[in-house]
Design a protein around this motif. Structure first.
Motif, mmCIF file in Angstrom:
data_model
loop_
_atom_site.group_PDB
_atom_site.id
_atom_site.type_symbol
_atom_site.label_atom_id
_atom_site.label_comp_id
_atom_site.label_asym_id
_atom_site.label_seq_id
_atom_site.Cartn_x
_atom_site.Cartn_y
_atom_site.Cartn_z
ATOM 1 N N GLY A 8 0.577 -1.427 0.134
ATOM 2 C CA GLY A 8 -0.424 -0.397 -0.057
ATOM 3 C C GLY A 8 1.170 0.936 0.393
ATOM 4 N N TRP A 35 -9.841 -10.101 -1.798
ATOM 5 C CA TRP A 35 -9.123 -8.468 -1.756
ATOM 6 C C TRP A 35 -10.724 -7.969 -1.509
ATOM 7 C CZ3 TRP A 35 -5.026 -10.145 -4.390
ATOM 8 C CH2 TRP A 35 -3.629 -10.012 -3.938
ATOM 9 N N ARG A 37 -11.743 -4.256 0.591
ATOM 10 C CA ARG A 37 -11.789 -2.637 0.990
ATOM 11 C C ARG A 37 -12.224 -2.462 1.202
ATOM 12 N NH1 ARG A 37 -11.297 0.662 -4.934
ATOM 13 N NH2 ARG A 37 -13.587 0.222 -5.548
ATOM 14 N N ARG A 44 -17.359 -2.358 4.043
ATOM 15 C CA ARG A 44 -16.387 -3.518 3.174
ATOM 16 C C ARG A 44 -16.383 -3.825 1.730
ATOM 17 N NH1 ARG A 44 -11.908 -7.501 5.993
ATOM 18 N NH2 ARG A 44 -12.753 -5.547 7.364
ATOM 19 N N VAL A 47 -13.358 -6.176 -3.950
ATOM 20 C CA VAL A 47 -12.428 -5.490 -5.359
ATOM 21 C C VAL A 47 -12.055 -6.713 -5.861
ATOM 22 C CG1 VAL A 47 -10.195 -4.529 -5.728
ATOM 23 C CG2 VAL A 47 -11.551 -4.536 -3.425
ATOM 24 N N ASP A 89 -10.828 4.709 -5.134
ATOM 25 C CA ASP A 89 -10.569 3.987 -4.680
ATOM 26 C C ASP A 89 -9.300 3.823 -3.031
ATOM 27 O OD1 ASP A 89 -8.848 3.467 -8.043
ATOM 28 O OD2 ASP A 89 -10.830 2.761 -6.906
ATOM 29 N N TYR A 93 -6.868 -1.608 2.658
ATOM 30 C CA TYR A 93 -7.282 -2.803 1.223
ATOM 31 C C TYR A 93 -7.278 -4.488 2.591
ATOM 32 C CZ TYR A 93 -8.184 -0.756 -3.057
ATOM 33 O OH TYR A 93 -8.788 0.120 -3.593
ATOM 34 N N TYR A 94 -7.502 -5.495 2.120
ATOM 35 C CA TYR A 94 -8.061 -6.621 3.621
ATOM 36 C C TYR A 94 -7.676 -7.621 2.187
ATOM 37 C CZ TYR A 94 -9.086 -3.389 6.867
ATOM 38 O OH TYR A 94 -9.270 -2.433 8.306
ATOM 39 N N CYS A 95 -6.341 -7.925 2.044
ATOM 40 C CA CYS A 95 -6.735 -9.803 1.439
ATOM 41 C C CYS A 95 -7.059 -10.849 2.503
ATOM 42 C CB CYS A 95 -5.427 -9.665 0.754
ATOM 43 S SG CYS A 95 -4.069 -10.730 1.801
#
Length: 119
Positions: A8, A35, A37, A44, A47, A89, A93-95
């Protein structure tokens, strides 16, 4: 399973960033990486994700044509390539990784990484 994500940062609109998501699954097999976000004050949202067995990538309408996912088998890592970034955007961001065996798979989450896009 420990999920580690990185990549990031801050970028101007129109720029690019690449997020990485790796897992230390040991003997577990990776079935997918994706992902979500979350922007301040918003829910949330999905993505993109990659199905490891088929290499099919699914992306949200909001990022289609700009974001894509690839993987490095040797590193057990997936990458979210984000091009033509827009201020909307901006988010954390969470994977996640789907890992397990033929019987049971579970979803494991990373710690999140901030992406900030300035106009």
């Amino acid at each position: 399973v420990q999920v580690t994500e990185s990549g990031g940062g801050f970028v101007l609109a129109g720029g690019s960033l690449r997020l990485s998501c790796g897992d230390s699954g040991g003997t577990l097999r990776t079935y997918g990486t994706g992902w979500f976000r979350q922007a301040p004050g918003k829910e949330r949202e999905f993505v993109a994700r990659l199905n490891w067995s088929s290499d099919v990538v699914y992306t949200a309408n909001s990022v289609e044509g700009r974001f894509t996912v690839s993987r490095d088998n040797a590193e057990n890592t997936a990458y979210l390539q984000m091009n033509d970034l827009k201020p909307e955007d901006t988010a954390v961001y969470y994977c996640y990784v789907i890992a397990g065996d033929d019987v049971t798979q579970r979803q494991y989450w990373g710690q999140g990484t901030q992406v900030t896009v300035s106009s």
